[in-house]
Motif scaffolding. Structure first.
Motif, PDB file in Angstrom:
ATOM      1  N   ASP A   1       0.836  -1.206   0.000  1.00 47.64           N
ATOM      2  CA  ASP A   1       0.000   0.000   0.000  1.00 47.64           C
ATOM      3  C   ASP A   1       0.866   1.249   0.000  1.00 47.64           C
ATOM      4  N   ARG A   2       1.997   1.136   0.692  1.00 44.52           N
ATOM      5  CA  ARG A   2       2.898   2.280   0.779  1.00 44.52           C
ATOM      6  C   ARG A   2       3.428   2.658  -0.604  1.00 44.52           C
ATOM      7  N   ILE A   3       3.806   1.664  -1.414  1.00 48.68           N
ATOM      8  CA  ILE A   3       4.328   2.034  -2.736  1.00 48.68           C
ATOM      9  C   ILE A   3       3.207   2.468  -3.677  1.00 48.68           C
ATOM     10  N   PHE A   4       1.991   1.902  -3.482  1.00 46.16           N
ATOM     11  CA  PHE A   4       0.863   2.377  -4.293  1.00 46.16           C
ATOM     12  C   PHE A   4       0.572   3.839  -3.944  1.00 46.16           C
ATOM     13  N   ALA A   5       0.553   4.132  -2.645  1.00 42.37           N
ATOM     14  CA  ALA A   5       0.252   5.487  -2.178  1.00 42.37           C
ATOM     15  C   ALA A   5       1.315   6.472  -2.664  1.00 42.37           C
ATOM     16  N   GLY A   6       2.568   5.982  -2.758  1.00 42.48           N
ATOM     17  CA  GLY A   6       3.661   6.839  -3.188  1.00 42.48           C
ATOM     18  C   GLY A   6       3.606   7.156  -4.675  1.00 42.48           C
ATOM     19  N   GLY A   7       2.750   6.457  -5.394  1.00 44.84           N
ATOM     20  CA  GLY A   7       2.557   6.735  -6.810  1.00 44.84           C
ATOM     21  C   GLY A   7       3.601   6.115  -7.727  1.00 44.84           C
ATOM     22  N   LYS A   8       4.472   5.262  -7.171  1.00 43.79           N
ATOM     23  CA  LYS A   8       5.502   4.631  -8.020  1.00 43.79           C
ATOM     24  C   LYS A   8       4.881   3.650  -8.988  1.00 43.79           C
ATOM     25  N   VAL A   9       3.817   3.010  -8.542  1.00 42.02           N
ATOM     26  CA  VAL A   9       3.184   1.990  -9.360  1.00 42.02           C
ATOM     27  C   VAL A   9       1.708   1.969  -8.986  1.00 42.02           C
ATOM     28  N   ARG A  10       0.856   1.746  -9.988  1.00 43.23           N
ATOM     29  CA  ARG A  10      -0.578   1.640  -9.698  1.00 43.23           C
ATOM     30  C   ARG A  10      -0.909   0.197  -9.361  1.00 43.23           C
TER      31      ARG A  10
ATOM     32  N   LEU B   1       0.466  -4.237 -11.012  1.00 41.55           N
ATOM     33  CA  LEU B   1       0.970  -5.502 -10.472  1.00 41.55           C
ATOM     34  C   LEU B   1      -0.185  -6.492 -10.494  1.00 41.55           C
ATOM     35  N   ASP B   2      -0.151  -7.411 -11.439  1.00 37.81           N
ATOM     36  CA  ASP B   2      -1.300  -8.288 -11.632  1.00 37.81           C
ATOM     37  C   ASP B   2      -1.366  -9.403 -10.581  1.00 37.81           C
ATOM     38  N   SER B   3      -2.374 -10.247 -10.737  1.00 42.72           N
ATOM     39  CA  SER B   3      -2.605 -11.299  -9.744  1.00 42.72           C
ATOM     40  C   SER B   3      -1.423 -12.258  -9.662  1.00 42.72           C
ATOM     41  N   ARG B   4      -0.710 -12.414 -10.792  1.00 43.89           N
ATOM     42  CA  ARG B   4       0.484 -13.285 -10.774  1.00 43.89           C
ATOM     43  C   ARG B   4       1.490 -12.779  -9.752  1.00 43.89           C
ATOM     44  N   CYS B   5       1.710 -11.464  -9.768  1.00 46.21           N
ATOM     45  CA  CYS B   5       2.656 -10.868  -8.817  1.00 46.21           C
ATOM     46  C   CYS B   5       2.208 -11.136  -7.388  1.00 46.21           C
ATOM     47  N   MET B   6       0.897 -10.946  -7.157  1.00 43.61           N
ATOM     48  CA  MET B   6       0.370 -11.142  -5.806  1.00 43.61           C
ATOM     49  C   MET B   6       0.497 -12.600  -5.358  1.00 43.61           C
TER      50      MET B   6
END
Length: 172
Positions: A17-26, A30-35
Motif C-alpha cells: 500500500d505504501r508504494i501504491f500510495a507513493g505513486g511509483k506503481v498503480r 501488479l497483476d494477480s500473478r505478482c500477488m
C-alpha cells in the motif's frame, strides 16, 4: 486451489500500500500473478521484495509486473540457496509424528518453515521421539511473536531439555 485466494499478510499488504500510495506503481500494474508469487514467499522475504521494488528506478521500466516478478525470482533463489535440500532431508528423517506436529505448527503461521533450519531438525533426531515431542510442544507454547531468531530459540529449548533430562531425554 485455495492457496492463491488467501490474502496477503497485513505487514506485506502495508508495504505494498505504501508504494501504491507513493505513486511509483498503480495497483493494477501488479497483476494477480505478482500477488500470488508474493503470497508464496515468507513474509520477511516478501517485504524485502517490495522494498527492493520500491527502491528501484521504475521510470524506464515498461512492464512493472515483469520487473516485479524478476525480483521475486531472485529472492526465491536466495531463499533456496540458504538451505536447499539439507533442511528438507533432515526434516524428512524425523519420526512421522514429529513431522506432523511441526507441519501443524507451520500451518498456524506462527513460525514459517524457513525459520527453523536443518540444525533444529538434526537436534530433534538426537532425542528420543518422546523427548522430541516435548521440545516441539514447549516451542509451540512459547510466545513466538517476539522472537526474532526462532532457530536459536528452538535450539535453546533443545539444549535445556538435554541438560534436564540427560541425552536420552528422560526415559528409563
Amino acid at each position: 486451489g485455495g492457496g492463491a485466494n488467501r490474502p496477503l499478510s497485513e505487514t506485506v499488504q502495508a508495504s505494498l500500500d505504501r508504494i501504491f500510495a507513493g505513486g511509483k506503481v498503480r495497483k493494477e500494474e501488479l497483476d494477480s500473478r505478482c500477488m500470488d508469487q508474493l503470497k508464496s514467499l515468507p513474509d520477511a522475504v516478501a517485504i524485502d521484495v517490495v522494498t527492493k521494488f520500491e527502491e528501484a528506478d521504475l521510470a524506464s521500466i515498461n512492464s512493472k509486473a515483469g520487473f516485479f516478478m524478476g525480483i521475486v525470482r531472485r529472492f526465491r533463489e536466495q531463499v533456496v540457496a540458504q538451505d536447499p535440500n539439507l533442511t528438507s532431508n533432515t526434516f524428512s528423517n524425523l519420526p512421522m509424528q514429529i513431522q506432523n506436529k511441526l507441519e501443524a505448527l507451520f500451518s498456524t503461521r506462527m513460525v514459517s518453515r524457513n525459520e527453523l533450519d536443518a540444525k533444529c531438525f538434526s537436534e530433534l533426531r538426537n532425542l528420543s521421539e518422546h523427548a522430541a515431542m516435548e521440545v516441539v510442544d514447549k516451542f509451540c507454547e512459547s510466545n513466538l511473536s517476539d522472537i526474532r531468531n526462532k532457530t536459536a530459540f528452538f535450539l535453546g529449548i533443545t539444549k535445556r531439555f538435554k541438560n534436564e533430562n540427560g541425552p536420552g531425554g528422560g526415559q528409563g
